[in-house]
Design an enzyme around this catalytic site. Sequence first.
Site, short mmCIF file in Angstrom:
data_model
loop_
_atom_site.label_atom_id
_atom_site.label_comp_id
_atom_site.label_asym_id
_atom_site.label_seq_id
_atom_site.Cartn_x
_atom_site.Cartn_y
_atom_site.Cartn_z
N HIS A 19 34.38 44.44 35.66
CA HIS A 19 34.63 43.20 35.54
C HIS A 19 34.69 43.03 37.51
O HIS A 19 35.29 42.58 38.75
CB HIS A 19 36.16 43.29 35.93
N HIS A 52 32.78 51.15 37.73
CA HIS A 52 33.14 50.03 38.42
C HIS A 52 32.99 51.24 40.31
O HIS A 52 31.60 50.28 40.71
CB HIS A 52 34.29 50.58 39.11
#
Length: 487
Positions: free
Chosen positions: A177, A239
């Site tokens: 995300h 990430h």
Amino acid sequence: MVSRVIPVDPFDLVIFGGTGDLARRKILPGLYRRFCAGQMPEGARVVGAARTEMDAAGYREMVAEAIREFGGDETCDDLEEFLEKLDYVAIDARGEAGWSELHSLMASRDQIEVYYFSVGPSLFGDLAERLQQWGLAGPDSRIVVEKPFGRDLESAQALNATLARYFDEQQIYRIDHYLGKETVQNLMAVRFGNVLFEPLWNRQYVDHIQITVAETVGVGGRGEYYDKSGAMRDMVQNHLMQLLCLIAMEPPARFDPDAVRDEKLKVIRALDPVLPHHLIRGQYLAEPGQESRYPSYREAVGDPRSRTESFIALKAHISNWRWHGTPFYLRTGKRMIARSSEITVVFKDTPHSIFTEDAGRHRNVLSIRLQPNEGITLGVTIKEPGPGGMRLVDVPLDMTFAEALGPEGGAQVDAYERLIMDVIRGNQTLFMRDDEVEAAWAWTDPIIQGWEARHDVPKPYDSGSTGPTDALELMRRDGREWRKVSP
Ligand code: NAP
């Protein structure tokens, strides 16, 4: 300027794990916001799927509650209309229950099909297999899979191989995300849409780059899972690695999925192994006086001898012409002083200063802030206004232009919303490809194996701090400083 909302084609989205935390906190409220923004077409349908027995009415009630709790401010009055698009099927990923019902629900629907695997990775294979067995997935169907994508290279390869048995790579959307954040994409626009930055974007002009992802929360209820993972697997391998790739990659020939992902892959493959003295691991201590509310890491995970890190800082190098010798400092941790995710590009000093010494030493700093308050600022040096000689001062140049773009400027679109819409559009640019994930594990594995072989014990750090003092030293001995972690 009002952002344009381009409706997507009609779709059926099945959310396996549709009653879970991620679905309730992110996926469903995100879909509702896209509905409110007018992006969801007439025939769109969302089907929740999980083992819990309930009917469509019960599911709609659960989703309405989740939207009230997690929907945020960007909502509209048409909740009922959105809820009518929802359906539910009680299904067991591992058994036969519910599959014939799902088959009936999906039969004779001639629109885009997306299956979102919002369940633990141990169920990915079962779901993929059953989707094929039941003839639910055609060559144009898409699946979305959540992190963690493996816990090392071997398990990631096995997971990729399992999915590849049933789906082509073009059908698989591995979600990270962080890539869905507005600012991350703006970073690419700033880098590749302007002539100003690219000539400076290299070892000759960049002193170093920092990436910080700081959280104030501890492991909370995820203790058991987290203790088997740690900050390296949970944050850095995915990430921080993705952010590093976007900052360091060469300009792709086109902004298309494989061109972008080819360039990211080259960055990961060019990463040097991390030397043991360029790596600091930490574990947070309890909050003094509030030990029961904010226990130490070891208490939170229920293992007084745990050696898993809740904090990691490291110095990485990329062996290519652009970045040779330029350090990339990465750090991430829990129970830190503030919640803040930021990438900072620190440029080198001017080669020669024409000003007197009391004008001070100044550097251009480009700061890309992912959360909170997404935005990009460039620190530029100007003259301090007023009489009294030439004094220099650094001022931030706001490159987010939130005001110019107005409240509809798009910054408020949550990463999940954007990424789900990309799946429906069939755009894989912001999703990780199989070889990218595997290359990231191939770099991560030896680092983890190294500290395991050394029986390394993480350094304790105070809750509400910036991590162990050794992490500060990691930069200080290079004559550099971490950016302040501020909310
Ligand atoms: P969760 O709250 O534990 O939810 C799991 C969901 O899976 C529930 O809906 C559960 O419903 C369903 N489920 C479990 N076993 C099943 C089975 N055999 N057949 C069908 N459904 C089954 O987990 P989560 O936090 O939503 O996380 C889901 C995935 O997203 C995980 O891979 C997680 O690592 C990842 N993720 C989560 C977050 C987050 O913020 N939560 C963030 C990033 C990634 P029933 O019990 O009713 O079957």
